[in-house]
Design an enzyme around this catalytic site. Sequence first.
Site, short mmCIF file in Angstrom:
data_model
loop_
_atom_site.label_atom_id
_atom_site.label_comp_id
_atom_site.label_asym_id
_atom_site.label_seq_id
_atom_site.Cartn_x
_atom_site.Cartn_y
_atom_site.Cartn_z
N ASP A 14 77.48 56.03 -55.17
CA ASP A 14 76.78 55.97 -56.38
C ASP A 14 75.28 55.74 -56.11
O ASP A 14 74.70 54.81 -55.58
CB ASP A 14 77.04 54.85 -57.25
CG ASP A 14 76.16 54.66 -58.48
OD1 ASP A 14 75.37 55.18 -58.46
OD2 ASP A 14 76.77 53.86 -59.31
N PHE A 33 77.18 47.68 -59.63
CA PHE A 33 76.88 48.07 -60.76
C PHE A 33 77.28 49.52 -60.80
O PHE A 33 76.68 50.49 -60.28
CB PHE A 33 75.59 47.87 -61.44
CG PHE A 33 75.33 48.03 -62.80
CD1 PHE A 33 76.05 47.25 -63.66
CD2 PHE A 33 74.74 49.28 -63.10
CE1 PHE A 33 75.74 47.80 -64.99
CE2 PHE A 33 74.67 49.80 -64.42
CZ PHE A 33 74.97 48.75 -65.43
N LYS A 67 69.36 58.66 -63.15
CA LYS A 67 67.89 58.09 -63.37
C LYS A 67 66.79 59.06 -62.80
O LYS A 67 66.15 59.56 -63.72
CB LYS A 67 67.87 56.88 -62.44
CG LYS A 67 68.73 55.47 -63.02
CD LYS A 67 68.50 54.33 -62.44
CE LYS A 67 68.92 53.17 -63.49
NZ LYS A 67 70.24 52.66 -63.18
C1 LIG Z 1 71.62 52.39 -63.80
C2 LIG Z 1 72.77 52.66 -63.00
C3 LIG Z 1 73.91 53.03 -63.40
C4 LIG Z 1 74.28 53.35 -64.89
O1 LIG Z 1 73.22 54.49 -65.34
P1 LIG Z 1 73.20 54.50 -66.98
O2 LIG Z 1 72.26 56.15 -67.10
O3 LIG Z 1 72.52 53.31 -67.50
O4 LIG Z 1 74.60 54.90 -67.50
C5 LIG Z 1 75.08 53.33 -62.68
N1 LIG Z 1 75.09 53.11 -61.32
C6 LIG Z 1 73.67 52.59 -60.74
C7 LIG Z 1 73.89 52.23 -59.20
C8 LIG Z 1 72.69 52.45 -61.65
O5 LIG Z 1 71.52 51.85 -61.03
#
Ligand SMILES: *Cc1c(COP(=O)(O)O)cnc(C)c1O
Length: 397
Positions: free
Chosen positions: A222, A135, A251
Amino acid sequence: MTATAAPASPHVMNTYGRLPIAMSHGKGIWVWDTEGRKYLDALGGVAVNTLGHAHPKLVPALQEQIAQLIHCSNYYHVPNQEVLGKKLAELSGLENAFFCSTGLEANECALKLARKFGHDKGIERPEIVVYENAFHGRSIATLSATGNVKVQKGFAPLTEGFIRVPLNDIEALKKATVGNPNVVAVFLETIQGEAGIVPMRWEYLRQVRELCDQQDWLMMIDEVQCGMGRTGKWFAHQWAGIKPDVMPLAKGLGSGVPIGAVVAGPRAANIFQPGNHGSTFGGNPLATRAGVETIRIMEEDGIVENAARVGAYLKQSLEKALAGVPGYVEMRGEGLMLGIALDRSCGDIQWKLAQAGLLVSVQADTVVRLVPPLIITEAECDELIALLLPVLKDFLA
Ligand SMILES: *Cc1c(COP(=O)(O)O)cnc(C)c1O
C-alpha cells in the site's frame, strides 16, 4: 477558540474534528483562509498536493482537459488511462494498472485481486496477512484490514480472512502462517503514515519478498501515502530494491484531483477478467490527465530528487534543532514524509501551529506529521522550521 470545534453545518455529517478555519485559495506551498490569513501548508491536503497549489504547469493542462472531456464511461477506450498505465508501469517496473478514485478503493481492489488469486489456485477461503497499526481505509473490508480499533469500533462484524502480525519481525510472520495453506498474500505499507510515520526496515521488506516468492503469495504494498515520489524515490519500497506484485496508489497521484490506481506485476496483471471489477468514475479522462501531468511535471522539474534532497535537509535541520529538547523523542521517515515523535499527547499542537501559520497533522496522538508539497525548497523549509520551533518548544516546555 479550541480545536474541538462544533460541526460545520447541520447539513454536513459530523465525521471530522475540524479546526475553525476554511481555506480559500493557494499558491505553491502557501494557502490563505477566508479571513485572509496565510499558512505554510506542511500537510498538503494529507500528502495529496504533490505539486502544491495552483501549479503554473498543471492548471492550464487541467483547464484544457475540462474544456475537452471531463468524463466518459469505461465502455470505451480512455487514452489518458493508457498513457498513465504505461507511465506507472515504467516507473515501477510492473505491468499494468486498474484505475479508481481513492485509496480505499485501490486497497479494496488489491484485496479482491488477492482473493481471486487464491480462488484461481483452488483456495476457497483465502487469507491475507496484515500488520499491527496498519491503515488501509474505511470501507468495511479495508477497515477490517486496518490495525486500529478506533477505526473499527462500531462497525462489526468485520470482514474475515485477515491474519495480523507485528512489523519488522520475519519470524513472527513465518510463525503466524506456518502450515496454513489458505494464505495468499502479504499486505503492508512501506512506511505506515497514519500510524505516525513508522517505517518497515528495508531488510525486512527483502525477507518478505523472498518468503512471498517461496510460498507463491502476492506481496501487496500500500503506497497510497508513501508513493508518488513522497519519500525521494518514485515508490518507497524502491529504497529496499524490491518490487511488489500489487501496489495501490492514490493521494499524491493526481496532485489533488481524486484518482487511485492499483499497479500490478506479472503475477497479478491478468487475474481480473471483464466483469470482475469496475468503477464508474475510475480512470476518467480528467483524473487520469491529472496523473499524467503530475508525473510529467515531476520528471521535468526533478521533483523526486527535490523530495529526497530537501527532505533530508528538513529532517537533519529538525534533528539538530530538537536534539536535547525534553519531550522530543526522534525524527522518523524518509524524504518529505516525516514525523516528529514526542513523548506525550500533542493533539492540541495542530491548532496552535495553525494559529501560528503552519498546517500539520498529529498522528497516533504523539507524532507531528509533515507531508508538504514535494516542490518545497530548502529556503521554504527554513520558514517551516521558524514557524514550527517556537510553538513546539513552548508546548514541550
Ligand atoms: C490515506 C490512506 C488510505 C485511504 O485513502 P482514501 O483515499 O482516504 O480512501 C489507505 N492507505 C494509506 C496508506 C493511506 O495513507
